[in-house]
Design an enzyme around this catalytic site. Structure first.
Site, PDB file in Angstrom:
ATOM      1  N   SER A  22       0.816  -1.203   0.000  1.00  0.00           N
ATOM      2  CA  SER A  22       0.000   0.000   0.000  1.00  0.00           C
ATOM      3  C   SER A  22       0.857   1.262   0.000  1.00  0.00           C
ATOM      4  CB  SER A  22      -0.892  -0.016   1.254  1.00  0.00           C
ATOM      5  OG  SER A  22      -1.904   0.948   1.173  1.00  0.00           O
ATOM      6  N   PRO A  23       0.383   2.350  -0.617  1.00  0.00           N
ATOM      7  CA  PRO A  23       1.145   3.605  -0.586  1.00  0.00           C
ATOM      8  C   PRO A  23       1.274   4.142   0.840  1.00  0.00           C
ATOM      9  CG  PRO A  23      -0.604   3.670  -2.240  1.00  0.00           C
ATOM     10  CD  PRO A  23      -0.851   2.464  -1.403  1.00  0.00           C
ATOM     11  N   GLN A  99       0.044   6.139  -7.089  1.00  0.00           N
ATOM     12  CA  GLN A  99      -1.173   6.727  -6.544  1.00  0.00           C
ATOM     13  C   GLN A  99      -1.066   8.248  -6.646  1.00  0.00           C
ATOM     14  OE1 GLN A  99      -2.082   7.100  -2.198  1.00  0.00           O
ATOM     15  NE2 GLN A  99      -3.596   5.514  -2.619  1.00  0.00           N
ATOM     16  N   TYR A 183      -8.169  14.008   2.055  1.00  0.00           N
ATOM     17  CA  TYR A 183      -7.467  14.769   1.031  1.00  0.00           C
ATOM     18  C   TYR A 183      -8.467  15.344   0.039  1.00  0.00           C
ATOM     19  CZ  TYR A 183      -3.349  12.581   3.117  1.00  0.00           C
ATOM     20  OH  TYR A 183      -2.393  12.162   3.988  1.00  0.00           O
ATOM     21  N   ARG A 231      -8.574   5.031  -4.490  1.00  0.00           N
ATOM     22  CA  ARG A 231      -8.764   4.844  -3.050  1.00  0.00           C
ATOM     23  C   ARG A 231      -9.843   5.813  -2.605  1.00  0.00           C
ATOM     24  NH1 ARG A 231      -3.922   3.961   1.075  1.00  0.00           N
ATOM     25  NH2 ARG A 231      -4.347   1.851   0.307  1.00  0.00           N
ATOM     26  N   GLY A 327       0.082  -2.123   4.421  1.00  0.00           N
ATOM     27  CA  GLY A 327       0.893  -0.956   4.681  1.00  0.00           C
ATOM     28  C   GLY A 327       1.997  -1.247   5.674  1.00  0.00           C
ATOM     29  N   ARG A 328       1.683  -1.157   6.958  1.00  0.00           N
ATOM     30  CA  ARG A 328       2.696  -1.382   7.985  1.00  0.00           C
ATOM     31  C   ARG A 328       3.313  -2.780   7.929  1.00  0.00           C
ATOM     32  NH1 ARG A 328      -0.851   2.281   9.685  1.00  0.00           N
ATOM     33  NH2 ARG A 328      -0.087   4.154  10.729  1.00  0.00           N
TER      34      ARG A 328
END
Length: 417
Positions: A22-23, A99, A183, A231, A327-328
């Protein structure tokens, strides 16, 4: 039956498995450029077996960054760094994805380890942010953004298209747009941030107009084979914000405008959230993602606490998701796919790494446990199944189901201050 290591094809692109990195914003760019850090960091994840590899959200304009240390692709000078990184990802067997985004009123910040607060517009590292309406996010982001004009919105559509064209030039084969996490795209969608009275505000149709125009602009510059995904913040978890019901309807419109896959997340347009919050909940977004998949008829992905191999495999096996975004877990373990393959008992998990590495890992001279990963399940062997290459790791028996009911509503209510 598909599983975590089944290849996946969308448009003209085939991923070697269902695992996406994931970004994640890394705050390591100078002048918006990718450099040796990104080459190392992203190349390592491709070498570790991830099928789809994203850098962080890439800004379409300078004021679309979170901080001055964030990456962009808003000018031609930035293409070279992206191309080097893309070439490395491809050489390690992954598909390079990008992305595209704009942080809207959540820009002009310092890095999280410096406090993550907002800088005033007059600060040398700050700027005046832009948003659908002149409404500050609040808290550590107190400065009021300037409301975008209709002409500026039209220019942003051109900025999305121009950045996407640069991405294709750099070699990216998968384009995603970031319209979640408070965002700019998410702000247009949410009544919490969008109180416009023109064609971009008010009704659900008007609040979705920004999404549809952006999809049209980007789709127009992409080769047909390249997937276009988004997303999306599908729930503000606030009584006055976006609801999942609205999002299901809007994603149907987006599908008609060329959206190929929905990557589903939270709106994050306010800190005042309550209800079914997936933070800290295993598979917390799966239920809503599956609803979108079934009701809209579009492929879906999500992240949020899918880093346990048994859970990641299960959501693919049960056709709840098409891709798993990590992600993490990807930050914690560059070889997470190999780790998962060994936990799940897949045959030949080292087929996921480059062949020279795989030779050494397959030919251990010491204790199997000493390699630093869990040992593969006893008795696992390579099995040929329809649609899967003989060299791909295939599970013989599904692991015991993890005791999570993804369709179950959480009973407790969580308040986030």
């Amino acid at each position: 039956m598909p599983n975590l290591f089944t290849p996946y094809t969308l448009k003209g692109v085939t991923l070697r498995n269902r695992i996406a990195m994931s970004p994640m914003t890394m705050y390591r760019s100078t002048d918006g450029k990718l450099d040796d850090f990104h080459l190392m960091y992203l190349g390592a994840r491709a070498a570790g077996g991830f099928g789809l590899v994203f850098p962080e959200q890439i800004a379409i304009t300078p004021d679309g960054r979170t901080t001055t240390h964030c990456a962009g692709l808003y000018n031609d000078d930035q293409i070279e760094g992206h191309k080097r990184t893309v070439d490395m990802i491809k050489s390690m067997g992954g598909v390079a994805a990008i992305q595209l985004g704009h942080t809207g009123r959540k820009g002009s910040l310092v890095t999280p380890w410096e406090g993550g607060h907002m800088l005033p517009p007059e600060h040398e590292a700050g700027w005046e942010t832009r948003a659908p309406s002149a409404i500050a996010y609040g808290g550590d982001m107190p400065y009021v953004p300037r409301a975008l004009t209709v002409e500026e919105i039209a220019q942003l559509m051109q900025d999305y298209a121009d950045t996407a064209a640069r991405a294709v030039e750099a070699g990216y084969e998968w384009i995603e747009m970031h319209f979640a996490h408070g965002y700019l795209g998410s702000e247009f969608f949410s009544p919490l941030a969008n109180q416009r009275t023109d064609q971009y505000g008010g009704s659900l149709e008007n609040r979705t107009r920004f999404h549809l125009e952006a999809l049209d602009a980007v789709r127009a510059v992409l080769p047909d084979r390249i997937p276009l995904t988004m997303r999306l913040g599908i729930d503000d978890l606030h009584p006055d914000g976006v609801t999942v019901d609205e999002s299901v309807t809007a994603i149907g419109w987006m599908k008609d405008h060329g959206l190929d896959l929905a990557d589903l997340s939270i709106g994050f347009n306010t800190d005042n959230m309550s209800g079914d919050i997936p933070i800290g909940v295993l598979g917390g977004m799966v239920k809503n993602a599956t609803r979108v998949k079934e009701e809209v008829g579009i492929p879906v992905a999500t992240s949020w606490n899918l880093g346990q191999p048994e859970i990641a495999n299960r959501v693919i096996e049960e056709n709840l998701l098409d891709l798993v975004y990590l992600g993490r877990p990807a930050l914690a373990n560059a070889h997470w796919p190999v780790y998962a393959a060994r936990v799940l008992g897949y045959a030949d998990p080292f087929s996921l790494v480059p062949e020279d590495w795989a030779w050494w890992l397959r030919n251990l001279r010491g204790a199997d446990e000493a390699i630093g990963w869990p040992a593969a399940t006893n008795g696992a062997s390579l099995t040929q199944v329809a649609g899967v290459a003989a060299s791909a790791p295939v599970i013989e028996e599904s692991p015991a189901p993890v005791s999570i009911d993804f369709a179950e509503e959480r009973e407790e209510e969580l308040e986030v201050a």
